[in-house]
Design a protein around this motif. Structure first.
Motif, PDB file in Angstrom:
ATOM      1  N   ASN A 130      17.292  64.072  52.489  1.00 44.27           N
ATOM      2  CA  ASN A 130      18.813  64.126  52.057  1.00 44.27           C
ATOM      3  C   ASN A 130      19.595  63.762  53.565  1.00 44.27           C
ATOM      4  N   ILE A 131      18.535  63.220  54.377  1.00 40.48           N
ATOM      5  CA  ILE A 131      19.597  62.868  55.530  1.00 40.48           C
ATOM      6  C   ILE A 131      19.736  61.391  55.763  1.00 40.48           C
ATOM      7  N   ASN A 132      21.106  60.906  56.002  1.00 37.44           N
ATOM      8  CA  ASN A 132      21.414  59.683  56.066  1.00 37.44           C
ATOM      9  C   ASN A 132      21.046  58.718  54.936  1.00 37.44           C
ATOM     10  N   VAL A 133      21.586  59.090  53.828  1.00 39.69           N
ATOM     11  CA  VAL A 133      21.034  58.782  52.589  1.00 39.69           C
ATOM     12  C   VAL A 133      22.249  57.588  52.192  1.00 39.69           C
ATOM     13  N   TYR A 134      21.676  56.169  51.848  1.00 40.78           N
ATOM     14  CA  TYR A 134      22.453  55.200  51.296  1.00 40.78           C
ATOM     15  C   TYR A 134      22.157  54.763  49.921  1.00 40.78           C
ATOM     16  N   ALA A 135      23.368  54.305  49.127  1.00 40.34           N
ATOM     17  CA  ALA A 135      23.091  53.827  47.936  1.00 40.34           C
ATOM     18  C   ALA A 135      23.072  52.464  47.641  1.00 40.34           C
ATOM     19  N   CYS A 136      21.884  51.800  47.080  1.00 41.66           N
ATOM     20  CA  CYS A 136      22.022  50.431  46.712  1.00 41.66           C
ATOM     21  C   CYS A 136      23.183  50.006  45.807  1.00 41.66           C
TER      22      CYS A 136
ATOM     23  N   VAL B 231      23.333  47.612  44.227  1.00 43.34           N
ATOM     24  CA  VAL B 231      22.790  46.512  43.228  1.00 43.34           C
ATOM     25  C   VAL B 231      22.130  47.025  42.068  1.00 43.34           C
ATOM     26  N   CYS B 232      21.130  47.966  42.742  1.00 41.94           N
ATOM     27  CA  CYS B 232      20.433  48.870  41.317  1.00 41.94           C
ATOM     28  C   CYS B 232      20.812  50.479  41.268  1.00 41.94           C
ATOM     29  N   GLY B 233      21.539  50.710  42.241  1.00 39.39           N
ATOM     30  CA  GLY B 233      22.115  52.367  42.174  1.00 39.39           C
ATOM     31  C   GLY B 233      21.140  53.136  42.838  1.00 39.39           C
ATOM     32  N   LYS B 234      19.862  52.694  43.357  1.00 39.68           N
ATOM     33  CA  LYS B 234      19.130  53.752  43.817  1.00 39.68           C
ATOM     34  C   LYS B 234      19.352  54.148  45.410  1.00 39.68           C
ATOM     35  N   TYR B 235      18.740  55.291  45.510  1.00 36.53           N
ATOM     36  CA  TYR B 235      19.146  56.029  46.972  1.00 36.53           C
ATOM     37  C   TYR B 235      17.932  55.623  47.917  1.00 36.53           C
ATOM     38  N   TYR B 236      18.266  55.415  48.990  1.00 38.13           N
ATOM     39  CA  TYR B 236      17.347  54.985  50.235  1.00 38.13           C
ATOM     40  C   TYR B 236      17.877  55.485  51.457  1.00 38.13           C
ATOM     41  N   GLN B 237      17.040  56.053  52.386  1.00 38.97           N
ATOM     42  CA  GLN B 237      17.310  56.590  53.689  1.00 38.97           C
ATOM     43  C   GLN B 237      17.414  55.425  54.854  1.00 38.97           C
ATOM     44  N   GLY B 238      18.604  55.675  55.648  1.00 38.84           N
ATOM     45  CA  GLY B 238      18.924  54.888  56.809  1.00 38.84           C
ATOM     46  C   GLY B 238      19.237  53.484  56.481  1.00 38.84           C
TER      47      GLY B 238
ATOM     48  N   GLY C  10      18.165  51.148  59.618  1.00 33.53           N
ATOM     49  CA  GLY C  10      17.622  50.583  60.675  1.00 33.53           C
ATOM     50  C   GLY C  10      16.486  49.613  60.124  1.00 33.53           C
ATOM     51  N   PRO C  11      15.716  49.049  61.160  1.00 29.14           N
ATOM     52  CA  PRO C  11      14.774  48.084  61.029  1.00 29.14           C
ATOM     53  C   PRO C  11      13.643  48.771  60.166  1.00 29.14           C
ATOM     54  N   LYS C  12      13.252  50.167  60.394  1.00 30.82           N
ATOM     55  CA  LYS C  12      12.126  50.636  59.962  1.00 30.82           C
ATOM     56  C   LYS C  12      12.401  51.431  58.840  1.00 30.82           C
ATOM     57  N   SER C  13      13.752  51.788  58.032  1.00 35.38           N
ATOM     58  CA  SER C  13      14.109  52.540  57.209  1.00 35.38           C
ATOM     59  C   SER C  13      13.670  51.918  56.017  1.00 35.38           C
ATOM     60  N   HIS C  14      13.861  52.792  54.743  1.00 30.58           N
ATOM     61  CA  HIS C  14      13.477  52.557  53.397  1.00 30.58           C
ATOM     62  C   HIS C  14      14.450  51.364  52.778  1.00 30.58           C
ATOM     63  N   ALA C  15      15.674  51.450  53.204  1.00 33.46           N
ATOM     64  CA  ALA C  15      16.885  50.507  52.863  1.00 33.46           C
ATOM     65  C   ALA C  15      16.505  49.279  53.273  1.00 33.46           C
ATOM     66  N   TYR C  16      16.177  49.133  54.699  1.00 27.47           N
ATOM     67  CA  TYR C  16      15.764  48.031  55.201  1.00 27.47           C
ATOM     68  C   TYR C  16      14.856  47.271  54.319  1.00 27.47           C
ATOM     69  N   PHE C  17      13.696  47.943  54.090  1.00 27.60           N
ATOM     70  CA  PHE C  17      12.456  47.391  53.509  1.00 27.60           C
ATOM     71  C   PHE C  17      12.957  47.005  51.951  1.00 27.60           C
ATOM     72  N   HIS C  18      13.812  47.685  51.285  1.00 29.16           N
ATOM     73  CA  HIS C  18      14.080  47.302  50.056  1.00 29.16           C
ATOM     74  C   HIS C  18      15.056  46.036  50.178  1.00 29.16           C
ATOM     75  N   ALA C  19      15.742  45.958  51.162  1.00 37.52           N
ATOM     76  CA  ALA C  19      16.550  44.634  51.214  1.00 37.52           C
ATOM     77  C   ALA C  19      15.650  43.498  51.409  1.00 37.52           C
TER      78      ALA C  19
END
Length: 572
Positions: free
Chosen positions: A139-145, A147-154, A156-165
């Protein structure tokens, strides 16, 4: 057999020498700088100058500005020569990772500020669920996409949101804490007026002027699909068995001083329980919602953790027990004291005082006089504070004849309120007790109509219907006179605000013979702006006639003290 010698050496074929080692590159730094100053082609530096556009590897080496890169295989001995050793390949990977790390943009390219915004799908956005990363469950530094509505953390270049993009191609994300919108993997912030509606839905905050007009001006709203709804009277999702939870939260959200406090005050420094209740109340009264219902998932998850899973979404619980727990914990979370009264909004709205007189029941007391107070015996008087007043129903008839088999027992509310008139006594263990309310009465009274009793064998339900007036309930007969606080003989009017009802629905249960009863909880709420009543059961919202409110099995009632002294349409 001896190996055949190559006709030409590798250096002659590619017109370059083998890449030097990592150490050699560092040693030759000065010479490379000199060559660069002389206009010679040199290896790409680890820190490219501002404005440099890296190649888009997905488009076959085409740069972002649309120009095709020149052939550099013969001029760049480090980045384009074939590697002759694993050490050289490792060195190249390190150089590339360092290059990609620092190449993120601080701002969009000029003329492309609205890039990717057309990929946002508002129909799939649902910010009611707990803000946890869908991969790491953090639950730390959570971002919402967006486009699809899912939650991802961070981000940065090694974050889950970055890899999702990178993997899925979803590029627009909103920070659930700061409400800033970013484009990934580039990493720059998007500042566009077209995103204001999304930021408002993430954390809806109405100005004070609009909050004060909620009960005075009837206002309709429309969701994304064009469906009409009334702010404040929206359905609440029953995820599993949390209908008891929904009914209580809906009733609390329609108590004006409590609602206004949680909609207007800055509670960012308070506990998670307070913050999540605050945002749920604001979403219930949201005038620019994307959908016509809300979900209590975020709040009920926090309640489940703090109550050690006593109240959760998987098991049905008693609404009054949950309300008692919730008010107590909210009072402490808001900084309230366990001993001093009126130290939080909870106590200022609901807390009152009660006088209890007790007397020992002696052995010589007759069976008919066990509840009559004896003048010679000692009477113990104590004062206690309350948030909820319990009303006892008379015993329902055990047997009915053939003629009266369909008659449902009824009792007026004033009859069961006589428990607090100071004259009606009750037996408790070996003591006889009588109760009397004390001035001043709280702005809001909570009545618990006790319908369920449990013995060693079964849990019994009392189906008696309680009849009551919707307006002008006089509480003066149940309060001990105090001329300094209230003129003697003057009525104390209360009007109904919300009514939580119970219904027993028979369902087939394979584990037992015959049928079993399932509890269904609803809440009836008054629309002050329209002077109408609505009934909400989970996602279903419907209008209900005022004359039929008492026909349900009332279980929890919320009454508001009228400020005006007249017996009319007081808004309190």
């Amino acid at each position: 057999m001896p190996k055949r010698q190559a006709e030409e050496s590798l250096e002659d074929v590619v017109h370059t020498t083998s890449p030097s080692s990592k150490k050699a590159r560092v040693d030759d730094k000065d010479s490379q700088d000199d060559g660069h100053r002389n206009g010679l082609n040199s290896p790409i530096p680890l820190h490219p100058p501002d404005g440099y556009q890296r190649e888009d590897m997905r488009n076959g080496g085409i740069q972002l500005n649309g120009e095709k890169p020149e052939e550099e295989s013969q001029q760049d001995p480090i980045t384009h020569a074939p590697s002759s050793s694993p050490q050289a390949e490792e060195a190249e990977d390190e150089d590339q990772s360092a290059y990609f790390t620092v190449s993120r943009q601080a701002a969009p390219t000029e003329g492309y500020s609205d890039l990717y915004l057309d990929t946002i799908d508002r129909a799939v956005l649902d910010f009611d669920f707990e803000k946890l990363c869908s991969v790491s469950l953090s639950n730390i530094n959570v971002y919402a996409c967006l486009v699809c509505g899912k939650y991802y953390q961070g981000r940065g270049p090694k974050s889950h949101a970055y890899f999702h993009a990178l993997e899925i191609g979803h590029h627009v994300y909103v920070n659930m804490q700061t409400k800033k919108v970013y484009v990934l993997p580039e990493g720059y912030e998007v500042k566009s007026k077209s995103l204001e509606d999304i930021k408002f839905v993430v954390d809806p905050r109405l100005p004070k002027e609009d909050v004060m007009m909620l009960d005075k001006v009837a206002k309709d709203a429309w969701d994304l699909s064009g469906k009409k709804y009334r702010p404040g009277f929206v359905g609440m999702n029953n995820i599993k068995e949390n209908d008891y939870f929904n009914a209580v939260i809906q009733a609390l959200a329609h108590i004006p001083p409590l609602r206004n406090f949680f909609m207007l005050e800055d509670l960012s420094s308070k506990s998670e329980l307070v913050q999540r209740f605050s945002i749920l109340v604001r979403k219930i009264w949201n005038t620019r919602a994307f959908k016509t219902h809300v979900s209590p998932h975020e709040l009920i998850q926090q309640v489940s953790r703090q109550s050690n899973k006593k109240y959760d979404l998987l098991h049905q619980s008693d609404p009054v027990e949950f309300l008692s727990w919730f008010l107590g914990n909210m009072h402490l979370a808001l900084g309230g004291s366990k001993t001093k009264p009126g130290t939080s909004i909870i106590h200022r709205v609901f807390q009152g005082k009660l006088k209890i007189e007790s007397q020992q029941i002696t052995a010589k007391a007759d069976a008919g006089d066990r509840l009559r107070f004896e003048e010679a015996a000692e009477v113990i008087v104590e004062t206690m504070r309350y948030l909820i007043l319990t009303l006892d129903l008379p015993a329902a008839p055990l047997f009915q004849d053939e003629i009266d088999r369909n008659i449902i027992p009824q009792v007026p509310l004033t009859s069961i309120l006589s428990k607090y008139d100071g004259r009606t006594a009750q037996e408790h263990l070996s003591m006889r007790k009588r109760y009397r309310l004390l001035h001043p009465l709280p702005p809001f009274l909570l009545f618990h109509v006790k319908r369920f009793s449990t013995n060693k064998f079964v849990s019994e339900r009392n189906p008696t219907i309680v009849t009551f007036p919707v307006r002008s309930l006089d509480m003066a007969p149940y309060v001990e006179p105090n001329p300094t606080l209230h003129p003697p003989g003057e009525p104390i009017w209360y009007d109904l605000v919300a009514n939580v009802t119970h219904e027993a629905v028979r369902t087939r249960d394979d584990s037992v013979e015959g049928e079993a009863e399932r509890k269904v909880w609803r809440v009836q709420m008054r629309d002050r702006a329209r002077d109408e009543w609505s009934q909400v059961q989970d996602l279903y919202v419907e209008s209900v006639a005022t004359e039929t409110l008492f026909t349900k099995e009332s279980y929890l009632m919320v009454w508001e003290r009228r400020k005006s002294g007249g017996k009319g349409k007081g808004r309190g």
